[in-house]
Design an enzyme around this catalytic site. Structure first.
Site, PDB file in Angstrom:
ATOM      1  N   GLU A 266      69.583  10.795  25.373  1.00 31.37           N
ATOM      2  CA  GLU A 266      70.236  10.291  26.590  1.00 31.37           C
ATOM      3  C   GLU A 266      71.716  10.666  26.647  1.00 31.37           C
ATOM      4  O   GLU A 266      72.291  10.722  27.725  1.00 31.37           O
ATOM      5  CB  GLU A 266      70.095   8.761  26.671  1.00 31.37           C
ATOM      6  CG  GLU A 266      68.719   8.308  27.087  1.00 31.37           C
ATOM      7  CD  GLU A 266      68.656   6.847  27.501  1.00 31.37           C
ATOM      8  OE1 GLU A 266      69.580   6.071  27.168  1.00 31.37           O
ATOM      9  OE2 GLU A 266      67.668   6.463  28.143  1.00 31.37           O
ATOM     10  N   HIS A 287      52.007  18.550   6.235  1.00 29.42           N
ATOM     11  CA  HIS A 287      50.609  18.965   6.344  1.00 29.42           C
ATOM     12  C   HIS A 287      50.136  18.998   7.791  1.00 29.42           C
ATOM     13  O   HIS A 287      48.953  18.958   8.067  1.00 29.42           O
ATOM     14  CB  HIS A 287      49.730  18.051   5.478  1.00 29.42           C
ATOM     15  CG  HIS A 287      50.133  18.133   4.041  1.00 29.42           C
ATOM     16  ND1 HIS A 287      49.478  18.911   3.124  1.00 29.42           N
ATOM     17  CD2 HIS A 287      51.181  17.575   3.380  1.00 29.42           C
ATOM     18  CE1 HIS A 287      50.098  18.821   1.958  1.00 29.42           C
ATOM     19  NE2 HIS A 287      51.132  18.012   2.087  1.00 29.42           N
ATOM     20  N   LYS A 388      62.312   5.899  38.010  1.00 30.24           N
ATOM     21  CA  LYS A 388      62.279   4.521  38.536  1.00 30.24           C
ATOM     22  C   LYS A 388      62.157   4.540  40.062  1.00 30.24           C
ATOM     23  O   LYS A 388      61.416   3.760  40.654  1.00 30.24           O
ATOM     24  CB  LYS A 388      63.564   3.772  38.153  1.00 30.24           C
ATOM     25  CG  LYS A 388      63.712   3.495  36.678  1.00 30.24           C
ATOM     26  CD  LYS A 388      64.944   2.635  36.442  1.00 30.24           C
ATOM     27  CE  LYS A 388      65.317   2.591  34.982  1.00 30.24           C
ATOM     28  NZ  LYS A 388      66.651   2.068  34.747  1.00 30.24           N
TER      29      LYS A 388
HETATM   30  O1  PA5 Z   1      71.155   3.583  26.690  1.00 29.98           O
HETATM   31  C1  PA5 Z   1      70.932   3.098  27.775  1.00 29.98           C
HETATM   32  O2  PA5 Z   1      71.841   2.731  28.552  1.00 29.98           O
HETATM   33  C2  PA5 Z   1      69.500   2.869  28.254  1.00 29.98           C
HETATM   34  O3  PA5 Z   1      68.580   3.363  27.339  1.00 29.98           O
HETATM   35  C3  PA5 Z   1      69.253   1.395  28.488  1.00 29.98           C
HETATM   36  O4  PA5 Z   1      69.485   0.696  27.304  1.00 29.98           O
HETATM   37  C4  PA5 Z   1      67.820   1.122  28.981  1.00 29.98           C
HETATM   38  O5  PA5 Z   1      67.533   1.906  30.107  1.00 29.98           O
HETATM   39  C5  PA5 Z   1      67.645  -0.350  29.308  1.00 29.98           C
HETATM   40  O6  PA5 Z   1      68.584  -0.722  30.259  1.00 29.98           O
HETATM   41  P1  PA5 Z   1      68.957  -2.256  30.510  1.00 29.98           P
HETATM   42  O7  PA5 Z   1      69.591  -2.777  29.275  1.00 29.98           O
HETATM   43  O8  PA5 Z   1      69.913  -2.216  31.661  1.00 29.98           O
HETATM   44  O9  PA5 Z   1      67.691  -2.968  30.829  1.00 29.98           O
END
Ligand code: PA5
Length: 399
Positions: A266, A287, A388
């Site tokens: 990310e 393996h 989403k």
């Molecule tokens: O690193 C990030 O920002 C994301 O992976 C969020 O943690 C994830 O999408 C969950 O988001 P939220 O904490 O708003 O529910």
């Protein structure tokens, strides 16, 4: 203590002059990082928060059979990975924590509801935005289960919300219902939130969080190595190594590699750039994927996470089994190097709470530097929003 070797099995895959050129820009990137508005994770945690977390953990342990965490991505992986790293393989005596919110599987939720039916549980929903689809759905289902047993006043004893200080539907709920709550600071994004209540509350149930916090901030002295690692990964990428395989030799670290995948995926996977993170457990995967890594497409490099010493002594033919495991690691690096897969190595002298927390800080730093080298913004994840929107659109169409 942590040790790093980014050269022995990798330096013939990048140009030394180029490395020196990038390395000389270290101060520029450190300054750039320090100017970011999203580096709350580098700042010291407040003492009163630490004592609040410890008191709350005691309250949970004294009053409930288990804690159910609802969260996804950066809102659950840190504490989950950390707890798993120290869990016993066959005799886990720790306070029970059940994680939900990462799946929309009816089978999972149905079985979870049946399992919770006989338990006196506390619910901790963790979501910075308060708007994450999977988290919201799971929260509604589990809260309804609590509502079937308790009235509004009793419910307050069972629910803890961890969310943004000001925004989102969970913050509105706290303001309305006065549930016990913790904040995820505005300047800390999900995957960098290890040092917040999002992870420290669940961890406080089974760990001395002061040790975790000390180890984490001790990671600050690894800024140089963090930058070096980012530069070398970047140069490997430029030489056609588009995939980083995190290799572990202790299965307990599997979820730590899941945390790493999220962190790097990310943080740097934007603008059609970035290194795709994956992981293998050795020797198991020697393996299976081992064949591809040795002789397949040369698009990978590996980062081996080695634990130098362990307390558990098992003997094999007069030698410590762990010694053999470490010989295996060295041999894999040699063999893969011969097969044109470079290896970087991170050595954890002993798997302690402090060392793992320092390593978390190290990787957070490295991922931020890495994104900056790719010239992408480290602290957002706009791509995650797109699926989403598709889900919302499709749900509207069918309703
Ligand atoms: O690193 C990030 O920002 C994301 O992976 C969020 O943690 C994830 O999408 C969950 O988001 P939220 O904490 O708003 O529910």
């Amino acid at each position: 203590m942590l040790k790093f070797d980014f050269f022995s099995y990798a330096n013939s895959f990048f140009n030394c002059e180029e490395y020196n050129k990038f390395y000389s820009r270290k101060d520029y990137y450190i300054e750039k990082l320090n100017k970011s508005e999203m580096i709350g994770w580098t700042r010291e945690i407040k003492k009163d928060l630490v004592s609040n977390l410890k008191t709350t953990a005691e309250y949970i342990k004294n009053n409930f059979d288990c804690l159910v965490i609802i969260g996804i991505g950066g809102s659950f992986l840190g504490s989950y990975a950390f707890k798993k790293a120290f869990s016993s393989y066959f005799n886990d005596q720790s306070f029970e924590i059940i994680y939900a919110g990462t799946t929309l599987s009816s089978k999972y939720l149905d079985e979870l509801l049946k399992c919770l039916n006989t338990k006196n549980f506390c619910l901790n929903i963790i979501s910075k935005s308060g708007e994450t689809l999977e988290t919201k759905i799971t929260y509604k289902i589990l809260k309804d289960a609590l509502k079937r047993k308790y009235n509004e006043e009793e419910l307050k004893r069972h629910i803890i919300i961890t969310t943004d200080k000001f925004n989102g539907s969970l913050r509105e709920e706290i303001n309305k219902v006065q549930y016990k709550s913790f904040e995820i600071p505005k300047d800390i994004g999900g995957r960098f939130s290890f040092i917040t209540a999002a992870h420290l509350l669940p961890l406080a149930l089974n760990f001395d969080i002061e040790k975790i916090i000390d180890g984490y901030y001790d990671g600050k002295r690894l800024i140089d190595q963090g930058y070096q690692y980012a530069v070398i990964r970047y140069l490997l990428f430029k030489s056609g190594k588009y995939i980083e395989n995190f290799c572990i030799y202790e299965e307990n670290l599997y979820y730590f590699t899941e945390w790493l995948k999220q962190l790097f995926g990310e943080t740097e996977g934007k603008n059609n750039l970035g290194i795709f993170p994956t992981s293998t457990i050795y020797p198991r995967d020697l393996h299976s994927l081992g064949q591809f890594i040795q002789e397949g497409n040369k698009i990978l490099f590996e980062t081996h996470i080695k634990i130098t010493n362990v307390k558990n002594y098992v003997e094999y033919n007069g030698k410590s089994l762990h010694f053999i495991n470490n010989i295996l690691e060295e041999s894999v690096m040699k063999a893969h190097y011969k097969g044109q897969t470079p290896s970087l190595e991170i050595e954890i002298e002993e798997l302690t709470v402090e060392n793992l927390s320092s390593l978390i800080y190290f990787f957070e730093l490295a991922s931020a530097f890495s994104a900056m080298l790719f010239e992408v913004e480290p602290f957002n994840q706009p791509g995650v929003e797109i699926y989403k929107q598709e889900v919302k659109k499709s749900l509207k169409e069918v309703s």
